[in-house]
Write a protein that holds these residues in place. Sequence first.
Motif, PDB file in Angstrom:
ATOM      1  N   ALA A  83     -96.232 105.972   6.946  1.00  0.00           N
ATOM      2  CA  ALA A  83     -96.235 104.923   7.968  1.00  0.00           C
ATOM      3  C   ALA A  83     -97.266 103.847   7.668  1.00  0.00           C
ATOM      4  O   ALA A  83     -97.034 102.652   7.931  1.00  0.00           O
ATOM      5  N   PHE A  84     -98.393 104.220   7.112  1.00  0.00           N
ATOM      6  CA  PHE A  84     -99.444 103.256   6.820  1.00  0.00           C
ATOM      7  C   PHE A  84     -99.332 102.653   5.423  1.00  0.00           C
ATOM      8  O   PHE A  84    -100.085 101.725   5.086  1.00  0.00           O
ATOM      9  N   ALA A  85     -98.454 103.160   4.615  1.00  0.00           N
ATOM     10  CA  ALA A  85     -98.330 102.647   3.244  1.00  0.00           C
ATOM     11  C   ALA A  85     -97.511 101.370   3.179  1.00  0.00           C
ATOM     12  O   ALA A  85     -97.666 100.582   2.249  1.00  0.00           O
ATOM     13  N   TYR A  86     -96.657 101.160   4.153  1.00  0.00           N
ATOM     14  CA  TYR A  86     -95.786  99.984   4.167  1.00  0.00           C
ATOM     15  C   TYR A  86     -95.020  99.856   2.848  1.00  0.00           C
ATOM     16  O   TYR A  86     -94.880  98.772   2.270  1.00  0.00           O
ATOM     17  N   ASN A  87     -94.538 100.968   2.370  1.00  0.00           N
ATOM     18  CA  ASN A  87     -93.836 100.983   1.091  1.00  0.00           C
ATOM     19  C   ASN A  87     -92.641 101.933   1.208  1.00  0.00           C
ATOM     20  O   ASN A  87     -92.807 103.102   1.569  1.00  0.00           O
ATOM     21  N   PRO A  88     -91.447 101.446   0.895  1.00  0.00           N
ATOM     22  CA  PRO A  88     -90.259 102.303   0.995  1.00  0.00           C
ATOM     23  C   PRO A  88     -90.363 103.551   0.121  1.00  0.00           C
ATOM     24  O   PRO A  88     -89.817 104.606   0.461  1.00  0.00           O
ATOM     25  N   MET A  89     -91.088 103.439  -0.998  1.00  0.00           N
ATOM     26  CA  MET A  89     -91.231 104.587  -1.884  1.00  0.00           C
ATOM     27  C   MET A  89     -92.047 105.704  -1.225  1.00  0.00           C
ATOM     28  O   MET A  89     -91.853 106.880  -1.514  1.00  0.00           O
ATOM     29  N   ALA A  90     -92.976 105.306  -0.350  1.00  0.00           N
ATOM     30  CA  ALA A  90     -93.772 106.314   0.351  1.00  0.00           C
ATOM     31  C   ALA A  90     -92.882 107.133   1.275  1.00  0.00           C
ATOM     32  O   ALA A  90     -93.042 108.354   1.387  1.00  0.00           O
ATOM     33  N   TRP A  91     -91.949 106.471   1.957  1.00  0.00           N
ATOM     34  CA  TRP A  91     -91.020 107.194   2.827  1.00  0.00           C
ATOM     35  C   TRP A  91     -90.085 108.089   2.002  1.00  0.00           C
ATOM     36  O   TRP A  91     -89.727 109.194   2.424  1.00  0.00           O
ATOM     37  N   LEU A  92     -89.723 107.609   0.815  1.00  0.00           N
ATOM     38  CA  LEU A  92     -88.874 108.423  -0.057  1.00  0.00           C
ATOM     39  C   LEU A  92     -89.609 109.681  -0.513  1.00  0.00           C
ATOM     40  O   LEU A  92     -89.036 110.776  -0.519  1.00  0.00           O
ATOM     41  N   ALA A  93     -90.910 109.515  -0.871  1.00  0.00           N
ATOM     42  CA  ALA A  93     -91.716 110.667  -1.295  1.00  0.00           C
ATOM     43  C   ALA A  93     -91.868 111.665  -0.151  1.00  0.00           C
ATOM     44  O   ALA A  93     -91.786 112.887  -0.353  1.00  0.00           O
ATOM     45  N   ALA A  94     -92.085 111.136   1.067  1.00  0.00           N
ATOM     46  CA  ALA A  94     -92.222 112.012   2.229  1.00  0.00           C
ATOM     47  C   ALA A  94     -90.909 112.745   2.505  1.00  0.00           C
ATOM     48  O   ALA A  94     -90.903 113.928   2.867  1.00  0.00           O
TER      49      ALA A  94
END
Length: 208
Positions: A83-94
């Motif tokens: 949520a704090f990364a503001y990066n679609p890849m972060a949501w993909l990793a999660a």
Amino acid sequence: MLCTKCHAEVPPDAAFCPKCGTAVAGAASPRAVTPTERMQGAQAAVPQEPEHELWRGGYSAKAMYGGWAFAVLVTVAAVVLAAFAYNPMAWLAAAVAVPLVWVIAVWIFVIRLLNDKYTLTTQRFLHKKGILSRTVDQTLLVDIDDVKYYQGLVDRFVNVGKITLYSTDKSDKELELIGIDEVERVTNLIDNARREERRKRAIYLANA
């Protein structure tokens, strides 16, 4: 020669009857009786008492509380970081990491829950392992030398722990029982049972 009690055939150099454990009087080639021979003779002389079940158990679901807590923490941390990364890849990793952690946790839980089952009787300790196939190992209580248990921080709160049996049995010289509920009570139950069985053997050994 023949045993004077059960009339079974006795080897010439035997100190005890191999069938009933009776000491052989006037055996040929007399020699000093070793402690091992005395124990074997005493064990053979012990009457066959009825065997009673004292405890039956396995891996407790309470032992996975720590694993579930870790999976929850990973889930929360992954969502917050994404949520704090503001990066679609972060949501993909999660999205990949969170299900993976839960799948591993559930897999470990199922394997431990179904794989190992234990039974304590007045004479033996039985360890059944396997899910699709089944292997049964048994250890005589007289062969168990020591019993210990260990509890971690979370284990103490939910009253579970790991029990370790140290024995002279070739198949399970150091057997670990993981996730046992009421671990202290079960440890004392095993220890008292082995001491009682050894006490019985000692009585017949002294009389041999």
